[in-house]
Each structure stands twice: as structure tokens, then as C-alpha cells.
Design an enzyme around this catalytic site. Sequence first.
Site, PDB file in Angstrom:
ATOM      1  CE  LYS A 142      -4.414   0.954   0.066  1.00 51.44           C
ATOM      2  NZ  LYS A 142      -5.507   0.171  -0.509  1.00 51.44           N
ATOM      3  N   GLY A 201     -18.315   7.389  -3.305  1.00 42.10           N
ATOM      4  CA  GLY A 201     -17.203   7.392  -4.252  1.00 42.10           C
ATOM      5  C   GLY A 201     -17.300   6.193  -5.159  1.00 42.10           C
ATOM      6  CG  ASN A 202     -14.550   3.258  -7.970  1.00 41.20           C
ATOM      7  OD1 ASN A 202     -14.408   2.115  -7.554  1.00 41.20           O
ATOM      8  ND2 ASN A 202     -14.676   3.519  -9.248  1.00 41.20           N
TER       9      ASN A 202
HETATM   10  P1  NAD Z   1     -13.426   7.524  -3.168  1.00 42.79           P
HETATM   11  O1  NAD Z   1     -12.370   8.524  -2.881  1.00 42.79           O
HETATM   12  O2  NAD Z   1     -13.870   7.328  -4.566  1.00 42.79           O
HETATM   13  O3  NAD Z   1     -14.726   7.830  -2.295  1.00 42.79           O
HETATM   14  C1  NAD Z   1     -14.685   7.976  -0.920  1.00 42.79           C
HETATM   15  C2  NAD Z   1     -16.066   8.443  -0.491  1.00 42.79           C
HETATM   16  O4  NAD Z   1     -16.130   8.462   0.938  1.00 42.79           O
HETATM   17  C3  NAD Z   1     -16.428   9.850  -0.955  1.00 42.79           C
HETATM   18  O5  NAD Z   1     -17.779   9.882  -1.345  1.00 42.79           O
HETATM   19  C4  NAD Z   1     -16.226  10.700   0.287  1.00 42.79           C
HETATM   20  O6  NAD Z   1     -17.055  11.859   0.281  1.00 42.79           O
HETATM   21  C5  NAD Z   1     -16.670   9.706   1.342  1.00 42.79           C
HETATM   22  N1  NAD Z   1     -16.198  10.007   2.694  1.00 42.79           N
HETATM   23  C6  NAD Z   1     -14.947  10.346   3.090  1.00 42.79           C
HETATM   24  N2  NAD Z   1     -14.938  10.561   4.427  1.00 42.79           N
HETATM   25  C7  NAD Z   1     -16.194  10.340   4.859  1.00 42.79           C
HETATM   26  C8  NAD Z   1     -16.841  10.390   6.114  1.00 42.79           C
HETATM   27  N3  NAD Z   1     -16.160  10.702   7.227  1.00 42.79           N
HETATM   28  N4  NAD Z   1     -18.175  10.116   6.180  1.00 42.79           N
HETATM   29  C9  NAD Z   1     -18.868   9.797   5.075  1.00 42.79           C
HETATM   30  N5  NAD Z   1     -18.322   9.726   3.859  1.00 42.79           N
HETATM   31  C10 NAD Z   1     -17.012   9.991   3.756  1.00 42.79           C
HETATM   32  O7  NAD Z   1     -12.902   6.154  -2.518  1.00 42.79           O
HETATM   33  P2  NAD Z   1     -13.286   4.670  -2.914  1.00 42.79           P
HETATM   34  O8  NAD Z   1     -12.331   4.218  -3.959  1.00 42.79           O
HETATM   35  O9  NAD Z   1     -14.741   4.577  -3.142  1.00 42.79           O
HETATM   36  O10 NAD Z   1     -12.871   3.892  -1.584  1.00 42.79           O
HETATM   37  C11 NAD Z   1     -13.736   3.812  -0.452  1.00 42.79           C
HETATM   38  C12 NAD Z   1     -13.217   2.752   0.497  1.00 42.79           C
HETATM   39  O11 NAD Z   1     -13.096   1.506  -0.190  1.00 42.79           O
HETATM   40  C13 NAD Z   1     -11.814   2.989   1.089  1.00 42.79           C
HETATM   41  O12 NAD Z   1     -11.766   2.418   2.376  1.00 42.79           O
HETATM   42  C14 NAD Z   1     -10.905   2.206   0.163  1.00 42.79           C
HETATM   43  O13 NAD Z   1      -9.689   1.852   0.775  1.00 42.79           O
HETATM   44  C15 NAD Z   1     -11.778   1.003  -0.082  1.00 42.79           C
HETATM   45  N6  NAD Z   1     -11.459   0.257  -1.291  1.00 42.79           N
HETATM   46  C16 NAD Z   1     -11.479   0.841  -2.503  1.00 42.79           C
HETATM   47  C17 NAD Z   1     -11.212   0.078  -3.619  1.00 42.79           C
HETATM   48  C18 NAD Z   1     -11.308   0.644  -5.008  1.00 42.79           C
HETATM   49  O14 NAD Z   1     -11.155  -0.132  -5.962  1.00 42.79           O
HETATM   50  N7  NAD Z   1     -11.579   1.912  -5.192  1.00 42.79           N
HETATM   51  C19 NAD Z   1     -10.877  -1.283  -3.489  1.00 42.79           C
HETATM   52  C20 NAD Z   1     -10.896  -1.851  -2.230  1.00 42.79           C
HETATM   53  C21 NAD Z   1     -11.179  -1.073  -1.131  1.00 42.79           C
END
Ligand code: NAD
Length: 427
Positions: free
Chosen positions: A106, A220-221
Site C-alpha cells: 500500500k 465514491g467509486n
Molecule cells: P473515493 O475517494 O472514490 O470515495 C470515498 C467516499 O467516501 C467519498 O464519497 C467521500 O465523500 C466519502 N467520505 C470520506 N470521508 C467520509 C466520512 N467521514 N463520512 C462519510 N463519507 C465519507 O474512494 P473509494 O475508492 O470509493 O474507496 C472507499 C473505500 O473503499 C476505502 O476504504 C478504500 O480503501 C476502499 N477500497 C477501494 C477500492 C477501489 O477499488 N476503489 C478497493 C478496495 C477497497
Amino acid sequence: MDKTYNPFTTAQEQFDKVAEMLNLDQAMKKMLRNSMREYHFLIPVRMDDGSVEVFRGFRVLHNDARGPGKGGIRFHPQETIDTVRALAMWMTWKCAVVDIPLGGGKGGVICDPHNLSSREQELLCRGWVRQISKNVGPLSDVPAPDVMTNAQHMLWMLDEYETIHGAKYPGFITGKPVGMGGSLGRKEATGYGVIFTVREALKEMGVRPEDTIASVQGFGNVARHAIELYQQIGGGVIAVSCWDQKDNTSYTFRKTDGVSLDELLTITDSFGSIDKNKASDLGYTVLDGSAWIEQEADILIPAALENQINAETVSKMSQRVKLIAEGANGPTTIEADETIKKRNIFLIPDFLANAGGVTCSYFEQVQCNMNYYWTKEETLGKLDEKMTSAFIAVSDLAREKKLYMRDAAYVIAIDRVAKAARYRGWV
Ligand code: NAD
């Protein structure tokens, strides 16, 4: 965020518990509860106003016994080395539980991309690669996007890596744009993967998706693709929450007859923050950020950050909740986990539920190596197969040995990594 919460302590405590169950010896425990390699570095960036800002960056390789390290790079103002360590460790278990030949890594940078221009972000990405280019690579440790990093960031990083090494290495990084070595389906992979496991869990519980309502943290994503597929299989979403950069707090957006993904996307910025005034105009009730967990829902999908289901918030969880699918990494603290267990809620642990992203990243590497790309249907079909078989292996073990789902997933993953380390003669 709770300043005293340390995700690495959580990750180590989760590991220690299962290491005892598996009877691992001291040397194996010492190796698997720590990172094998860690890099800390500074990244100087010439800002648009001519000044120089110095950012702190990290890359951690937790374990590569099963294959090259794999794991995203997170840009976040509250990034810490312990967050990166925990996420790297969870990546090791994630790759092992879905049985892909990769280890765990990471990376991160302490920064807030909201406050950086596109040019400054490009320099930061290139600077990150310059500092670490000798210690990452397609055969050693492969980065990817994570919170607040995207396909464009990955391409800048790839370009810098290829410039330094003087050749094309599309397998250096995943999450690249489609047409530039990226895989179709990667965008959807994590969120869809969460729902593939939700679908299987509901089957096991004898509940039809059409009869369920979910509340989601994050937009998010991961969250939006989870919502997309969950709604396609018939589920309804009562609320989503997200971070509001301007107000420096989070909000929950509720619509009792179901949130509309398309509608919300028109009022969401590129970082996943929903405009609260526009949401209000569209008939959404805007509530406190923690309200997502209090909703009358059957399913909770935390898909934002770690430490969100904790001793305080878990007590506010509705009695109706019967399934939690952890889209985010490490969203649940050890104390909250105990409550979830006691309440007999079906839990799909993070490193199983959100493994769709890394599985598709692995597919991206496979396609890059062949220089031949699959259709979206083919990629998502293979993803469904991998996620479904991983889910079934974990839930079968949980049932057979009467284990909590998180422990069952850990038993499978840790056992696979320990075996690989033993076969290599490391321990
Ligand atoms: P992202 O940056 O696309 O979205 C994050 C979202 O969380 C945003 O909508 C943001 O506004 C919201 N957020 C942030 N802080 C917050 C809070 N305190 N309360 C409510 N909402 C909040 O990120 P992502 O890629 O969607 O990732 C989200 C989670 O999933 C993370 O823990 C990441 O490590 C995990 N993850 C992501 C992936 C991936 O492929 N993108 C894969 C595995 C795990």
C-alpha cells in the site's frame, strides 16, 4: 476522525487472534504481523504560485510470499504510516482469500488533492514515482488507485516510471484508463464485487434482494457501483453519506422512497461529495454524517473510510440490520465487531467483500502481459466467479467450524500466506 484509533493495531489484533487459532509459531507470527519493507520519503513539488511544498509519501510491502505486492496509493490529509501498514496487511489477506498470486502493499501521500491544481497533482504523482521507482515494479510491487487517486494519476505515474526505466511496462501499475492498458470493468469491480458477495449472503439467508433496503456510507467509486448493481438486482437504497469538503464534515442524504443514483451523480463533485443545497432541492433530507448507520435498513454498506462502525456508532445501529458488507477497508473496530457478532448479524468482512478491485487489477495485469484485452462482460463474469467461489469457501468454513465470518476469512487467508512462506523456506 478519532485521533486515538490506530488501524494497524486493529489489523494486528485481528491477525493475532487467528494466528493463535492456526497455532502459528513465533517466527511466523512475527513476520506476518509486521511489514517486510517500508519506505518513507519526501516529495518536493513546485506549486503554481512558485513556492515549493514538501509532501510526505509512503510505500509499504507487507508480504510477498504469494507473489508481487499489490495495493493502492491513497492521497489523504490524515494519512499516517500506520494506516498504510494496516492497509498493506489487509491487501495480503485480500489477495490470499480470493486466491490470486499476489502479495500485499500500500502507498500514500499526506495531501489534500482538493487543494491541488491538476498540474500540482501531476507533479506529486511523478515525484512519488521518482522517490520509489527502484523499489516498485511489475514483478515486485504493483501500485493502483485508492481514496482520492484515479486513472489519470495512475497514468502520470506509469509515464514517469517508463521514462525512468526507458521501456514500456504496462504491468507496473493498475487502474489505468481503458485504452491505455486499463481493464474494462475495473471502475465497477470493487462495488460490483461487494454486491456479488451480498447476493450470495442473501441467498444463504433465504432473503430476496427485492425485499431488502440498504444504507450506504460514502459516495465514491466503491459506493456508487455497489448501489448500481444492488439496485439492478432489486434492492432499494434509503440513504448515502459523504464528506463535504467546504463544511469539513460529513452529511447523510436520505430519501425514504429510495435514492436515485443518476440524480445524485449530477450533483456530486469528482471526489464523491454531494452538494447539500441541490440535494435538498431534489427532495433529500440532509442529516448528520453518522445518520447513515441509524437508518431502518436490512443491509449496511460502509464504503468510505476505516473506523466508521465503532463503539459509539454501533450502538445507534437499527435492530433491523441483518447484513453488513464492508466495502471500505477496516470500517469496523474490534469493539464494534463484538457487538455485531453478539447480534448475530451476517458480516462480509472487508478483505473479502471489497476484493473485487484487486481481483480486476490482477485481470488487468494478465491482459497487459498478453497485450490482449477482454470485453467488459468477460471481465465481470470472471470477477463474479472469483468472488462467488471465495465467498462460498469462507461461508462454508464459517458454518462448518462455527466461526464468525471475519475469522473464517482470516483463517483461509493467513493459512495460505503462511504455507507460501513455509514452502519458500522463509520460516
Ligand atoms: P473515493 O475517494 O472514490 O470515495 C470515498 C467516499 O467516501 C467519498 O464519497 C467521500 O465523500 C466519502 N467520505 C470520506 N470521508 C467520509 C466520512 N467521514 N463520512 C462519510 N463519507 C465519507 O474512494 P473509494 O475508492 O470509493 O474507496 C472507499 C473505500 O473503499 C476505502 O476504504 C478504500 O480503501 C476502499 N477500497 C477501494 C477500492 C477501489 O477499488 N476503489 C478497493 C478496495 C477497497
